[in-house]
Design a protein around this motif. Structure first.
Motif, mmCIF file in Angstrom:
data_model
loop_
_atom_site.group_PDB
_atom_site.id
_atom_site.type_symbol
_atom_site.label_atom_id
_atom_site.label_comp_id
_atom_site.label_asym_id
_atom_site.label_seq_id
_atom_site.Cartn_x
_atom_site.Cartn_y
_atom_site.Cartn_z
ATOM 1 N N VAL A 225 0.724 -1.030 -0.350
ATOM 2 C CA VAL A 225 0.263 -0.116 0.265
ATOM 3 C C VAL A 225 1.106 1.038 0.241
ATOM 4 C CG1 VAL A 225 -1.597 1.457 1.550
ATOM 5 C CG2 VAL A 225 -2.217 -1.413 1.072
ATOM 6 N N LEU A 226 2.232 1.362 1.219
ATOM 7 C CA LEU A 226 2.746 2.040 1.366
ATOM 8 C C LEU A 226 3.604 2.465 -0.313
ATOM 9 C CD1 LEU A 226 3.186 2.122 5.013
ATOM 10 C CD2 LEU A 226 1.409 3.912 4.241
ATOM 11 N N SER A 227 4.180 1.883 -0.754
ATOM 12 C CA SER A 227 5.422 1.633 -1.533
ATOM 13 C C SER A 227 4.859 1.374 -3.465
ATOM 14 C CB SER A 227 6.220 0.808 -1.480
ATOM 15 O OG SER A 227 6.705 -0.396 -1.071
ATOM 16 N N GLN A 228 3.966 0.939 -3.323
ATOM 17 C CA GLN A 228 3.578 0.512 -4.884
ATOM 18 C C GLN A 228 2.171 1.049 -5.219
ATOM 19 O OE1 GLN A 228 3.909 -3.945 -5.163
ATOM 20 N NE2 GLN A 228 4.997 -4.065 -3.648
ATOM 21 N N VAL A 229 1.360 0.938 -4.537
ATOM 22 C CA VAL A 229 0.084 1.832 -4.363
ATOM 23 C C VAL A 229 0.127 3.007 -4.603
ATOM 24 C CG1 VAL A 229 -1.949 1.847 -4.486
ATOM 25 C CG2 VAL A 229 -1.112 -0.399 -4.401
ATOM 26 N N GLY A 230 0.136 2.805 -2.857
ATOM 27 C CA GLY A 230 0.218 5.037 -2.130
ATOM 28 C C GLY A 230 -1.343 5.194 -1.340
ATOM 29 N N ALA A 231 -0.583 4.923 0.027
ATOM 30 C CA ALA A 231 -2.268 4.638 0.776
ATOM 31 C C ALA A 231 -3.034 5.901 0.332
ATOM 32 C CB ALA A 231 -1.508 5.256 1.699
ATOM 33 N N ASP A 232 -2.527 7.607 -0.334
ATOM 34 C CA ASP A 232 -4.179 8.148 -0.375
ATOM 35 C C ASP A 232 -4.372 8.393 -1.456
ATOM 36 O OD1 ASP A 232 -1.616 7.989 -2.124
ATOM 37 O OD2 ASP A 232 -1.651 10.999 -1.931
ATOM 38 N N ARG A 233 -4.223 6.794 -2.484
ATOM 39 C CA ARG A 233 -4.738 6.336 -3.469
ATOM 40 C C ARG A 233 -5.581 4.983 -3.296
ATOM 41 N NH1 ARG A 233 -2.533 3.783 -6.963
ATOM 42 N NH2 ARG A 233 -3.913 4.522 -9.146
ATOM 43 N N VAL A 234 -6.068 4.985 -2.254
ATOM 44 C CA VAL A 234 -6.632 3.402 -2.023
ATOM 45 C C VAL A 234 -7.892 4.244 -1.181
ATOM 46 C CG1 VAL A 234 -6.379 1.411 -0.442
ATOM 47 C CG2 VAL A 234 -4.078 2.159 -1.714
ATOM 48 N N ALA A 235 -8.904 3.481 -1.895
ATOM 49 C CA ALA A 235 -10.284 4.209 -1.240
ATOM 50 C C ALA A 235 -10.648 2.659 -0.043
ATOM 51 C CB ALA A 235 -10.968 3.316 -2.579
ATOM 52 N N ALA A 236 -10.066 1.599 -0.225
ATOM 53 C CA ALA A 236 -10.600 0.755 0.284
ATOM 54 C C ALA A 236 -9.573 -0.590 0.339
ATOM 55 C CB ALA A 236 -11.909 0.205 0.109
ATOM 56 N N ILE A 268 -8.389 4.840 4.677
ATOM 57 C CA ILE A 268 -9.046 3.646 3.607
ATOM 58 C C ILE A 268 -9.859 2.949 4.798
ATOM 59 C CG2 ILE A 268 -7.953 1.568 3.156
ATOM 60 C CD1 ILE A 268 -5.141 2.983 3.314
ATOM 61 N N LEU A 269 -11.064 3.232 3.931
ATOM 62 C CA LEU A 269 -12.251 2.043 4.269
ATOM 63 C C LEU A 269 -11.398 0.498 4.116
ATOM 64 C CD1 LEU A 269 -15.247 3.698 2.507
ATOM 65 C CD2 LEU A 269 -12.919 4.746 4.628
ATOM 66 N N LEU A 270 -12.263 0.187 5.227
ATOM 67 C CA LEU A 270 -12.395 -1.587 5.546
ATOM 68 C C LEU A 270 -13.760 -1.952 5.313
ATOM 69 C CD1 LEU A 270 -10.821 -4.267 6.696
ATOM 70 C CD2 LEU A 270 -11.740 -3.128 8.553
ATOM 71 N N VAL A 271 -13.800 -3.005 4.209
ATOM 72 C CA VAL A 271 -14.832 -3.485 4.074
ATOM 73 C C VAL A 271 -14.756 -4.774 3.893
ATOM 74 C CG1 VAL A 271 -16.302 -4.144 1.943
ATOM 75 C CG2 VAL A 271 -15.360 -1.301 1.540
ATOM 76 N N ALA A 272 -15.957 -5.453 4.655
ATOM 77 C CA ALA A 272 -15.711 -6.743 4.957
ATOM 78 C C ALA A 272 -16.614 -7.618 3.720
ATOM 79 C CB ALA A 272 -16.285 -7.059 6.860
ATOM 80 N N ASP A 273 -16.405 -8.615 3.726
ATOM 81 C CA ASP A 273 -17.143 -9.496 2.853
ATOM 82 C C ASP A 273 -17.626 -10.414 3.617
ATOM 83 O OD1 ASP A 273 -17.999 -11.247 1.086
ATOM 84 O OD2 ASP A 273 -16.641 -11.282 -1.317
ATOM 85 N N GLU A 274 -18.999 -10.520 4.337
ATOM 86 C CA GLU A 274 -19.122 -11.379 4.934
ATOM 87 C C GLU A 274 -20.504 -12.197 3.856
ATOM 88 O OE1 GLU A 274 -19.071 -11.864 8.424
ATOM 89 O OE2 GLU A 274 -18.140 -10.665 9.841
ATOM 90 N N ILE A 275 -20.172 -12.442 2.952
ATOM 91 C CA ILE A 275 -21.484 -13.025 2.183
ATOM 92 C C ILE A 275 -21.399 -14.036 2.688
ATOM 93 C CG2 ILE A 275 -22.229 -13.948 -0.393
ATOM 94 C CD1 ILE A 275 -20.709 -10.997 -1.040
ATOM 95 N N GLN A 276 -20.401 -15.059 2.945
ATOM 96 C CA GLN A 276 -20.721 -16.611 3.776
ATOM 97 C C GLN A 276 -20.683 -16.863 4.446
ATOM 98 O OE1 GLN A 276 -18.842 -20.858 2.049
ATOM 99 N NE2 GLN A 276 -18.236 -19.168 0.413
ATOM 100 N N THR A 277 -20.356 -16.132 5.414
ATOM 101 C CA THR A 277 -19.662 -16.093 6.435
ATOM 102 C C THR A 277 -21.151 -15.305 7.698
ATOM 103 O OG1 THR A 277 -18.242 -13.723 6.926
ATOM 104 C CG2 THR A 277 -17.006 -15.748 7.287
ATOM 105 N N GLY A 278 -22.219 -14.319 7.389
ATOM 106 C CA GLY A 278 -22.356 -13.882 7.546
ATOM 107 C C GLY A 278 -24.038 -14.481 8.065
ATOM 108 N N PHE A 279 -24.914 -14.028 9.651
ATOM 109 C CA PHE A 279 -26.034 -14.363 9.693
ATOM 110 C C PHE A 279 -26.160 -16.013 11.096
ATOM 111 C CE2 PHE A 279 -27.044 -11.711 6.260
ATOM 112 C CZ PHE A 279 -27.211 -10.547 6.846
ATOM 113 N N ALA A 280 -24.384 -15.299 11.652
ATOM 114 C CA ALA A 280 -24.747 -16.878 12.948
ATOM 115 C C ALA A 280 -23.603 -18.267 11.758
ATOM 116 C CB ALA A 280 -26.126 -17.177 13.304
ATOM 117 N N ARG A 281 -23.411 -17.708 10.871
ATOM 118 C CA ARG A 281 -22.736 -18.718 11.115
ATOM 119 C C ARG A 281 -21.782 -19.774 10.947
ATOM 120 N NH1 ARG A 281 -23.553 -23.897 8.604
ATOM 121 N NH2 ARG A 281 -24.724 -22.462 6.896
#
Length: 464
Positions: A225-236, A268-281
């Protein structure tokens, strides 16, 4: 556990749920399924694969009944969709009532209360006590893709960080975000731009000492993130709190919290993909809860709709409102029948305390999986949380992936009337996703079949 046996009489003519025991009447697949599969092959693209070519006549509780009369124990739940069973009374009744009122208007044309009620429930149930808003869609891939759209709009940044072994969907963007090439990406390029991949701490396969996997994986991600992409370019940064298709990989303690800390430090926003893990699983309403993570945006689907197609992005209100009116939506987004099903599924999860039930399933199953790990040379690792459990198959005496072994064991389970799924980056993981309403006797019977299938493979000459 409550079951669906009385659903037919109580719900105005609905089909009564099947007897909750394994019954193998024919070879699997049987003659009627085989005949129907030939029809399928003549009319449906080969691009749709199938795990087990049986045709279903009805299902409920922990059982699938095929057209040949076989009662198969369901350890797949339609890939974590039917967590409340395939014909949960509350889902059936709400769907019936809604279809009698209307099946569709498009929420972007005229509104209906089911959409609002589902959004209110998700705002209440998802992690964090901050103000939230929700957008409903149809598929899990749509949810992830829209989460990226929201993140890019809110931050005015283009880049997205994803992880090794990740699975996020099959659309152009989510396919790009997915790690595994075959079958999800092969031949479908070129891919979407501004997606960058970092290592995920896979404890069983982490080079060197797995005790340092969390710290080392975080260091690698920070460097990218810091050296290759640039933190100020990362949305999520988009992460599955427990990876699904990648092999049910549970990150080591400290990784998710370190990821959240780093993201917040750089806007940077943290996005959790809980599509398989969500709702008590996983034994918590959301897998984020195991480490107290509060994502900025959370993607849900699968178990949300109780078998109907529905997905959602829920997040901080100011982020969700960053997208102007008309920027989000879809003709079928938040369909009223799917919303009715979701309200029934959520009601069942909460009223029947399926979070605790998932923990009970883990307590019943995991000790036997660990015994299998100790006694079988092809079982390299067992892992998971709640009712999201897996064994990784390897060449005896090594950690080399053994996809042929996984395929053979799955086929043996299928032949004996137990539906299991194979997953993993290397195709060598048997995963278990039983409905949370499955009763103990049925679950333990399925586990005995799995154990026998593993041991039978080991004693068969020339298979390893």
């Amino acid at each position: 556990m409550p079951d669906e046996r009385q659903a037919g009489a109580a719900r105005g003519g609905c089909v009564e749920a099947p007897e909750q025991r394994r019954i193998v009447r024919t070879a699997i697949p049987g003659p009627r399924s085989t005949q129907l599969h030939k029809r399928r092959q003549a009319s449906i693209t080969d691009g749709f694969g199938v795990t087990l070519p049986v045709f279903v006549e009805r299902a409920g509780g922990g059982i699938i009944v095929d057209v040949d009369g076989n009662h198969l124990i369901d350890l797949a739940s339609g890939i974590a969709v039917t967590s409340v069973g395939a014909a949960a009374p509350a889902v059936v009744e709400r769907v019936r009532e809604q279809t009698e009122r209307f099946t569709h208007t498009c929420f972007m044309v005229t509104e209906y209360d089911g959409f609002v009620e589902v959004a209110e429930a998700l705002n209440r149930l998802t992690p964090g006590d901050h103000p939230k808003k929700t957008a409903l869609f149809t598929t899990g891939a749509e949810a992830v893709e829209n989460a990226v759209k929201i993140a890019r709009t809110a931050t005015r940044r283009p880049a997205v960080i994803v992880l090794d072994h990740a699975y996020h969907g099959r659309t152009l963007l989510t396919m790009t975000m997915t790690a595994k090439n075959v079958p999800y990406k092969d031949g479908f390029g070129p891919y979407a731009p501004e997606v960058y991949r970092a290592p995920f701490p896979y404890p069983y396969r982490w080079p060197g000492c797995s005790r340092h996997a969390a710290e080392q994986a975080l260091d690698r991600l920070k460097d990218i993130v810091l050296s290759q992409v640039g933190a100020d370019r990362v949305a999520a940064i988009v992460v599955e709190p427990i990876q699904g298709e990648g092999g049910f990989i549970v990150p080591p303690p400290g990784y998710l919290s370190g990821l959240q800390e780093f993201a917040r430090a750089h806007g940077i926003l943290l996005v959790a993909d809980e599509i398989q893990t969500g709702f008590a699983r996983t034994g918590d309403m959301f897998a984020c809860g195991h480490e107290g993570i509060v994502p900025d945006l959370i993607c849900t689907a699968k178990a949300l709709g109780g078998g109907m197609p529905l997905s959602a992005v829920t997040g901080r209100a100011e982020l969700m409102d960053a997208v102007p009116a008309g920027g989000l939506g879809g003709t079928y987004a938040g369909n009223p029948v799917a919303c009715a099903a979701a309200l029934g599924a959520l009601e069942t999860i909460e009223q029947e305390n399926l979070v605790e039930r998932a923990r009970t399933i883990e307590a019943l199953v995991m000790p036997r999986l660990r015994d299998l790990e100790k006694t079988s040379p092809v079982v390299g690792d067992v892992r998971g949380r709640g009712a999201m459990l897996a064994l990784e198959l390897v060449r005896p005496g090594t950690t080399d992936p053994a996809p042929d072994v996984a395929k053979d064991i799955a086929a043996r389970c299928h032949a004996d009337g137990v539906v299991v799924l194979v997953c993993g980056t290397y195709g060598n993981v048997i995963r278990m996703l039983p409905p949370l309403v499955i009763d103990d006797a049925l679950l333990l019977d399925a586990l005995s079949v799995l154990e026998s299938s593993v041991r039978e493979h080991v004693v068969t000459p020339g298979t390893c």
